[in-house]
Motif scaffolding. Structure first.
Motif, PDB file in Angstrom:
ATOM      1  N   GLY A 337       0.816  -1.215   0.000  1.00 21.61           N
ATOM      2  CA  GLY A 337       0.000   0.000   0.000  1.00 21.61           C
ATOM      3  C   GLY A 337       0.846   1.258   0.000  1.00 21.61           C
ATOM      4  O   GLY A 337       0.526   2.240  -0.675  1.00 21.61           O
ATOM      5  N   ALA A 338       1.946   1.239   0.763  1.00 17.79           N
ATOM      6  CA  ALA A 338       2.825   2.411   0.799  1.00 17.79           C
ATOM      7  C   ALA A 338       3.482   2.650  -0.561  1.00 17.79           C
ATOM      8  O   ALA A 338       3.592   3.793  -1.030  1.00 17.79           O
ATOM      9  CB  ALA A 338       3.888   2.232   1.873  1.00 17.79           C
ATOM     10  N   LEU A 339       3.929   1.556  -1.199  1.00 17.30           N
ATOM     11  CA  LEU A 339       4.522   1.710  -2.528  1.00 17.30           C
ATOM     12  C   LEU A 339       3.490   2.213  -3.532  1.00 17.30           C
ATOM     13  O   LEU A 339       3.787   3.040  -4.403  1.00 17.30           O
ATOM     14  CB  LEU A 339       5.095   0.369  -2.983  1.00 17.30           C
ATOM     15  CG  LEU A 339       6.223  -0.200  -2.110  1.00 17.30           C
ATOM     16  CD1 LEU A 339       6.622  -1.583  -2.612  1.00 17.30           C
ATOM     17  CD2 LEU A 339       7.418   0.735  -2.112  1.00 17.30           C
ATOM     18  N   LEU A 340       2.267   1.729  -3.390  1.00 17.76           N
ATOM     19  CA  LEU A 340       1.214   2.161  -4.304  1.00 17.76           C
ATOM     20  C   LEU A 340       0.890   3.644  -4.115  1.00 17.76           C
ATOM     21  O   LEU A 340       0.605   4.368  -5.073  1.00 17.76           O
ATOM     22  CB  LEU A 340      -0.040   1.311  -4.068  1.00 17.76           C
ATOM     23  CG  LEU A 340      -1.211   1.538  -5.020  1.00 17.76           C
ATOM     24  CD1 LEU A 340      -0.808   1.206  -6.445  1.00 17.76           C
ATOM     25  CD2 LEU A 340      -2.407   0.703  -4.598  1.00 17.76           C
ATOM     26  N   ILE A 341       0.952   4.078  -2.861  1.00 17.08           N
ATOM     27  CA  ILE A 341       0.703   5.504  -2.584  1.00 17.08           C
ATOM     28  C   ILE A 341       1.716   6.377  -3.324  1.00 17.08           C
ATOM     29  O   ILE A 341       1.362   7.367  -3.975  1.00 17.08           O
ATOM     30  CB  ILE A 341       0.772   5.765  -1.064  1.00 17.08           C
ATOM     31  CG1 ILE A 341      -0.469   5.184  -0.385  1.00 17.08           C
ATOM     32  CG2 ILE A 341       0.893   7.259  -0.778  1.00 17.08           C
ATOM     33  CD1 ILE A 341      -0.405   5.221   1.116  1.00 17.08           C
ATOM     34  N   LEU A 380      11.262   3.363   4.314  1.00 14.73           N
ATOM     35  CA  LEU A 380      12.475   3.451   5.133  1.00 14.73           C
ATOM     36  C   LEU A 380      12.503   2.358   6.197  1.00 14.73           C
ATOM     37  O   LEU A 380      13.563   1.803   6.526  1.00 14.73           O
ATOM     38  CB  LEU A 380      12.546   4.836   5.778  1.00 14.73           C
ATOM     39  CG  LEU A 380      13.782   5.127   6.636  1.00 14.73           C
ATOM     40  CD1 LEU A 380      15.055   5.071   5.788  1.00 14.73           C
ATOM     41  CD2 LEU A 380      13.645   6.487   7.308  1.00 14.73           C
ATOM     42  N   LEU A 381      11.342   2.026   6.736  1.00 12.81           N
ATOM     43  CA  LEU A 381      11.246   0.955   7.730  1.00 12.81           C
ATOM     44  C   LEU A 381      11.688  -0.373   7.137  1.00 12.81           C
ATOM     45  O   LEU A 381      12.375  -1.180   7.792  1.00 12.81           O
ATOM     46  CB  LEU A 381       9.812   0.870   8.242  1.00 12.81           C
ATOM     47  CG  LEU A 381       9.541  -0.030   9.442  1.00 12.81           C
ATOM     48  CD1 LEU A 381      10.293   0.456  10.666  1.00 12.81           C
ATOM     49  CD2 LEU A 381       8.064  -0.091   9.720  1.00 12.81           C
ATOM     50  N   LEU A 382      11.302  -0.615   5.886  1.00 17.67           N
ATOM     51  CA  LEU A 382      11.733  -1.843   5.217  1.00 17.67           C
ATOM     52  C   LEU A 382      13.246  -1.861   5.041  1.00 17.67           C
ATOM     53  O   LEU A 382      13.898  -2.895   5.222  1.00 17.67           O
ATOM     54  CB  LEU A 382      11.050  -1.954   3.853  1.00 17.67           C
ATOM     55  CG  LEU A 382       9.552  -2.241   3.860  1.00 17.67           C
ATOM     56  CD1 LEU A 382       9.022  -2.257   2.439  1.00 17.67           C
ATOM     57  CD2 LEU A 382       9.249  -3.559   4.545  1.00 17.67           C
ATOM     58  N   VAL A 389      19.428  -2.103  10.640  1.00 16.62           N
ATOM     59  CA  VAL A 389      19.754  -0.834  11.299  1.00 16.62           C
ATOM     60  C   VAL A 389      18.870  -0.667  12.528  1.00 16.62           C
ATOM     61  O   VAL A 389      17.662  -0.937  12.488  1.00 16.62           O
ATOM     62  CB  VAL A 389      19.556   0.342  10.323  1.00 16.62           C
ATOM     63  CG1 VAL A 389      19.837   1.675  11.013  1.00 16.62           C
ATOM     64  CG2 VAL A 389      20.449   0.165   9.100  1.00 16.62           C
ATOM     65  N   GLN A 390      19.470  -0.214  13.627  1.00 14.26           N
ATOM     66  CA  GLN A 390      18.703   0.035  14.830  1.00 14.26           C
ATOM     67  C   GLN A 390      17.875   1.322  14.673  1.00 14.26           C
ATOM     68  O   GLN A 390      18.221   2.203  13.909  1.00 14.26           O
ATOM     69  CB  GLN A 390      19.645   0.161  16.030  1.00 14.26           C
ATOM     70  CG  GLN A 390      20.465  -1.084  16.301  1.00 14.26           C
ATOM     71  CD  GLN A 390      19.592  -2.285  16.640  1.00 14.26           C
ATOM     72  OE1 GLN A 390      18.579  -2.170  17.334  1.00 14.26           O
ATOM     73  NE2 GLN A 390      19.988  -3.450  16.155  1.00 14.26           N
ATOM     74  N   VAL A 395      10.955   4.775  14.018  1.00 12.42           N
ATOM     75  CA  VAL A 395      10.333   5.014  12.710  1.00 12.42           C
ATOM     76  C   VAL A 395       8.912   4.471  12.689  1.00 12.42           C
ATOM     77  O   VAL A 395       7.984   5.109  12.170  1.00 12.42           O
ATOM     78  CB  VAL A 395      11.189   4.381  11.592  1.00 12.42           C
ATOM     79  CG1 VAL A 395      10.507   4.542  10.235  1.00 12.42           C
ATOM     80  CG2 VAL A 395      12.571   5.001  11.557  1.00 12.42           C
ATOM     81  N   MET A 396       8.721   3.287  13.282  1.00 17.72           N
ATOM     82  CA  MET A 396       7.393   2.700  13.295  1.00 17.72           C
ATOM     83  C   MET A 396       6.418   3.532  14.130  1.00 17.72           C
ATOM     84  O   MET A 396       5.232   3.665  13.785  1.00 17.72           O
ATOM     85  CB  MET A 396       7.461   1.266  13.835  1.00 17.72           C
ATOM     86  CG  MET A 396       6.157   0.498  13.723  1.00 17.72           C
ATOM     87  SD  MET A 396       6.310  -1.220  14.253  1.00 17.72           S
ATOM     88  CE  MET A 396       7.428  -1.852  13.012  1.00 17.72           C
TER      89      MET A 396
END
Length: 574
Positions: A337-341, A380-382, A389-390, A395-396
């Protein structure tokens, strides 16, 4: 010389007659009178010739604005002086002004604008050019703060003046109804921009009727200017409700009438966004004019928007069945969904521009900021998860806040919540943003001062001021009333600390907080005046956005084809 010859002749004649004839005193008096009359005639003739020569010599001179004597006479509506100038110096009839402000203005432009039919008749009758002259002076160009815009040609000046007899006279003299100025505006475009809407609509009817006699392949009201706007689209963009309604009614077809009941077909060409990327609906949504949004209440725009919304717009904001709930859950938890946005929003940003896309309320500007930020943070979370990365939790956390805040965007599809979402947008991204900048400056100043003082004290004596970041956060909590004053009176503190706390309380509580309340009250009052109009505009913007997202095969065209009623191949709304 003629006078000397006449005098000698008169003396010789008198001597001759006195010698051979006996003349009475009356005859001598008669001869003297005739000689005096001849003298006056010769004197007047010489004076007239010299006056005419001087007039021709001075008529070629121009004034400070590049005007000739004929310009001045016509501007003063002095018919006698103008006719004398035209007869004595015919080259002035088509002479334009030459100054930068009034470049190109001819006497016929002035006579037409002043609606002086006698002067227009005399100018045209003596060879006045009605087709070629064009006004290019800065005073007559369309600009911000300009007081006069009547196009460039004589016929456009006549149309803006609204005198039907003069318009007909100019057209009969050879003026074309298809003229365009430097912006590509036709006569109808120029009339749409006139302040007197009643006169402009009457002039439109006359121009359209005369243009119809030419049997052109494209009607005059369908000719666009250089920005691609037809007169109907320009009326929508400028918020000219009277001109828009007039042009729409010119295109309607009355099927039948039965007493107070009638059936009418309204042409949806240029209005419906189905086949036009710059339709009337698109222009209304993107317009900054409040009057433009009132066109949404005009027939057939109101009915068209209602049909679009009920057909496929409102279903995107309703989750009724079990399948709909699964789809909603999938949209929330899916990373796709994020990529589609991003894939869907980026083309819109490029199409309308980042400034309008993120800054205009009707297009959902502030929510687009939230939506793009949410999608970017999910991506970025992915990256953080793949690279190990810590900081994934931080981010979440931000993603969750942005995601849930964006839910308010979908509340604007409901009449009960939509206007209040607009008000929240205005307050948060207007008043609250300004308030936070002011508060940030005050917090930095007072936090730095207090931390500097508490650095000289025991670090653990007052935990709320043991470091600068904690001091800054403590002052913020204190400014919004979340904590009490963190001062331990069992310890000896410098008097300056009390001064700083008192000053901070005055500035933060009394000044800034009351300023925020006043700003929010003012914004609430202003938005309340037009929140319903803004909500309807958002409904249209959302509908147009959904139309662009649907495949064309699932995007039904509204209305009925005119071929079913023996009309042209256009779509109508009944």
């Amino acid at each position: 010389a003629l006078f000397v010859v006449l005098t000698i002749t008169f003396v010789v004649l008198c001597n001759f007659l006195s010698r051979f004839c006996r003349l009475s005193i009356f005859c001598h008096f008669l001869f003297c009178f005739l000689w005096f009359v001849s003298f006056l005639v010769l004197l007047f003739r010489e004076h007239s010739v010299s006056l005419l020569h001087s007039l021709k010599a001075s008529s070629s001179r121009s004034g400070a604005l590049g005007e000739t004597a004929l310009h001045v006479a016509v501007m003063s509506d002095n018919v006698d002086a103008a006719v004398a100038l035209m007869d004595g110096a015919p080259e002035l009839i088509n002479e334009p002004m030459t100054s930068e402000l009034f470049q190109g203005v001819t006497p016929l432009h002035i006579a037409v604008a002043n609606q002086n039919m006698n002067l227009v008749y005399h100018l045209i009758g003596r060879g006045g050019d009605v087709a070629t002259p064009r006004v290019t002076g800065l005073y007559f160009r369309k600009r911000i703060g300009g007081l006069l815009y009547c196009g460039e040609h004589i016929l456009s000046f006549a149309a803006c003046a609204g005198n039907e007899d003069i318009v007909s006279m100019v057209i009969d003299a050879g003026a074309s109804t298809r003229i365009q100025d430097y912006r590509g505006n036709t006569l109808l475009h120029i009339l749409v921009l006139q302040p007197n809407k009643t006169i402009a609509c009457q002039a439109m009817d006359l121009i359209l009727n005369r243009d119809a006699e030419l049997d052109q392949p494209v009607p005059l009201d369908m000719v666009p200017n250089y920005r691609g706007l037809t007169p109907l689209k320009l009326a929508a963009k400028e918020g000219n409700l009277v001109a828009f309604q007039h042009l729409v009614n010119k295109r309607r077809v009355v099927q039948w009438s039965l007493g107070p009941l009638s059936s009418q077909l309204f042409d949806l060409t240029e209005i419906d966004s189905w086949a036009d990327s710059m339709s009337v609906l698109e222009l209304i949504v993107g317009s900054h004019q409040r009057e433009a949004r009132r066109i949404l209440e005009v027939t057939p725009v109101r009915q068209l928007v209602s049909l679009k919304w009920n057909l496929y717009g409102k279903h995107y904001f309703s989750y009724v069945t079990y399948e709909d709930s699964l789809r909603l859950a999938g949209e929330v938890i899916s990373v796709l969904g994020a990529l589609l946005i991003l894939l869907l929003e980026i083309p819109d940003i490029l199409r309308v521009g980042a400034r309008r896309y993120f800054g205009q309320t009707a297009l959902g500007g502030p929510f687009h900021v939230i939506l793009i930020s949410y999608a970017c943070l999910v991506v970025l979370l992915l990256v953080f998860r793949v690279c190990g990365v810590q900081g994934e939790a931080e981010v979440m956390a931000v993603c969750l806040v942005l995601g849930w805040c964006n839910v308010m965007f979908f509340a604007r599809g409901f009449e009960m919540l939509g206007p209040y979402v607009i008000m929240i947008q205005k307050i948060i991204f207007g008043d609250l943003t300004k308030f936070m900048w002011l508060s940030f400056i005050v917090l930095i100043g007072f936090s730095t001062s207090l931390w500097m003082v508490y650095m000289t004290q025991e670090p653990d004596s007052i935990p709320s001021y043991r470091s600068f970041p904690i001091t800054l956060f403590s002052q913020f909590e204190l400014s919004v009333g979340l904590i009490d004053l963190p001062v331990d009176h069992t310890f000896t503190t410098p008097p300056i600390v009390h001064v700083l706390h008192v000053a901070f309380s005055v500035v933060s509580y009394i000044l800034l907080l009351n300023l925020l309340i006043a700003m929010m009250s003012d914004t609430h009052w202003r938005v309340a005046q037009e929140r319903d109009e803004l909500w309807r505009t958002q409904v249209v913007a959302t509908t147009l956005m959904l139309e662009r997202r649907l495949p064309r095969c699932l995007w039904p065209r509204l209305g009925v084809c005119g071929l079913n009623y023996g009309l042209k191949e256009r779509w109508y709304l009944r």
